[in-house]
Design a protein around this motif. Structure first.
Motif, short mmCIF file in Angstrom:
data_model
loop_
_atom_site.label_atom_id
_atom_site.label_comp_id
_atom_site.label_asym_id
_atom_site.label_seq_id
_atom_site.Cartn_x
_atom_site.Cartn_y
_atom_site.Cartn_z
N THR A 134 -40.39 -33.99 18.51
CA THR A 134 -40.04 -35.33 18.98
C THR A 134 -38.84 -35.37 19.93
O THR A 134 -38.59 -36.41 20.53
N TYR A 158 -29.57 -38.89 17.35
CA TYR A 158 -30.67 -38.96 18.32
C TYR A 158 -31.84 -39.78 17.76
O TYR A 158 -32.44 -40.60 18.47
N TRP A 159 -32.18 -39.54 16.50
CA TRP A 159 -33.35 -40.20 15.93
C TRP A 159 -33.18 -41.72 15.89
O TRP A 159 -34.09 -42.46 16.27
N LYS A 162 -33.47 -43.21 19.39
CA LYS A 162 -34.86 -43.29 19.84
C LYS A 162 -35.57 -44.48 19.19
O LYS A 162 -36.29 -45.24 19.86
N GLU A 163 -35.36 -44.64 17.89
CA GLU A 163 -35.99 -45.76 17.18
C GLU A 163 -35.49 -47.10 17.74
O GLU A 163 -36.28 -48.02 17.97
N ILE A 166 -36.96 -47.76 21.28
CA ILE A 166 -38.38 -48.13 21.24
C ILE A 166 -38.54 -49.56 20.72
O ILE A 166 -39.35 -50.34 21.23
N ILE A 173 -44.12 -46.57 17.87
CA ILE A 173 -43.55 -45.25 17.62
C ILE A 173 -44.45 -44.16 18.16
O ILE A 173 -44.03 -43.01 18.33
N SER A 175 -45.33 -43.84 21.05
CA SER A 175 -44.87 -43.45 22.37
C SER A 175 -44.35 -42.02 22.32
O SER A 175 -43.91 -41.55 21.28
N SER A 176 -44.41 -41.33 23.43
CA SER A 176 -44.01 -39.92 23.45
C SER A 176 -42.50 -39.80 23.28
O SER A 176 -41.74 -39.90 24.25
N LEU A 177 -42.08 -39.57 22.05
CA LEU A 177 -40.65 -39.52 21.76
C LEU A 177 -39.95 -38.39 22.52
O LEU A 177 -38.79 -38.52 22.89
N ASN A 178 -40.66 -37.29 22.72
CA ASN A 178 -40.00 -36.16 23.39
C ASN A 178 -39.82 -36.38 24.88
O ASN A 178 -39.17 -35.59 25.56
N ILE A 180 -38.48 -39.24 25.89
CA ILE A 180 -37.28 -40.08 25.92
C ILE A 180 -36.10 -39.16 25.63
O ILE A 180 -36.00 -38.59 24.55
#
Length: 243
Positions: A134, A158-159, A162-163, A166, A173, A175-178, A180
């Motif tokens: 991710t 980081y997590w 990202k949350e 989004i 979720i 969506s391509s987290l990696n 971002i």
């Protein structure tokens, strides 16, 4: 109350163990919210849901002078809710809610897109494996550059970012987290961009904060101001917002 500022409200769920207060919270929720609550298997999960959603109603009611029970909510296609008055008129507020473990947190803005996330820093979790699926390349390099004691905190920084990001964009979720990619060290600020792209996402403001040694929150705001907007934090017990 929201002139040139953003408000973050924090409730320590573990401080609320009075069955009477839980009954009060249940009484101000909608039938749909109560049904969602009752579908939760664990008693603690149901209590956390009641407290968190009563917090939303209690806090928002103080901005618009509408009784908590009379507030209405509708969600967009990705599940992000918007608050309405009893007559179905949208109210000039944006908000976002997150709860995990002992904390429920919410952000309230004056129609500024926002997202918030809170997580418990679990050093026993296999976060490296999660990050490999991710995180961007740059984020992985940064994560692996710190010592083992710091890694869990860095991962959850980081997590949660990202949350929150989004949620502010009203994306799922899935969506391509990696793709971002956050930079925690960009000119003493947090910035975000698409991985392998030179174009930073403009008009974003981010904030992270430890609530204690075990919990971290992240906030994402999208606005057009050339300056960071002031962020104010408040602790609250639902139905006693300013008490």
């Amino acid at each position: 109350m929201l002139q040139n500022s953003i408000h973050i409200w924090i409730t320590d769920i573990e401080k609320i163990d009075d069955p009477y207060m839980l009954d009060v919270y249940r009484s101000i929720l909608s039938p749909d919210e109560i049904q969602r609550c009752e579908r939760l298997v664990k008693e603690q999960g149901r209590a956390s849901f009641l407290i968190a959603h009563a917090m939303v109603r209690s806090v928002l009611s103080n901005y618009v002078e509408i009784a908590p029970k009379d507030l209405q909510f509708k969600s967009n296609a990705n599940g992000k809710p918007k608050v309405f008055c009893e007559q179905g008129r949208p109210l000039p507020l944006e908000y976002n809610l997150s709860h995990s473990g002992r904390y429920a947190v919410m952000v309230v803005t004056n129609e500024i897109d926002c997202g918030i996330d809170v997580e418990k820093i679990d050093s026993g979790r296999d976060y490296i494996e999660i990050a490999e699926n991710t995180f961007s390349v740059a984020e992985m390099i940064d994560l692996q550059s710190v010592g083992e004691e710091e890694q869990a905190k860095r991962f959850y920084t980081y997590w949660t970012l990202k949350e929150a990001y989004i949620k502010a964009k009203s994306e799922t979720i899935a969506s391509s987290l990696n793709k971002i990619s956050f930079d925690l060290h960009h000119q003493n600020q947090i910035s975000v961009k698409l991985d392998n792209s030179g174009d930073e996402y403009k008009n974003w403001q981010f904030h992270t904060q430890l609530l204690d040694q075990e919990y971290i929150l992240a906030l994402a705001l999208q606005h057009n101001s050339p300056f960071d907007i002031k962020i104010e934090l408040f602790e609250t017990i639902p139905m006693q917002v300013f008490g």
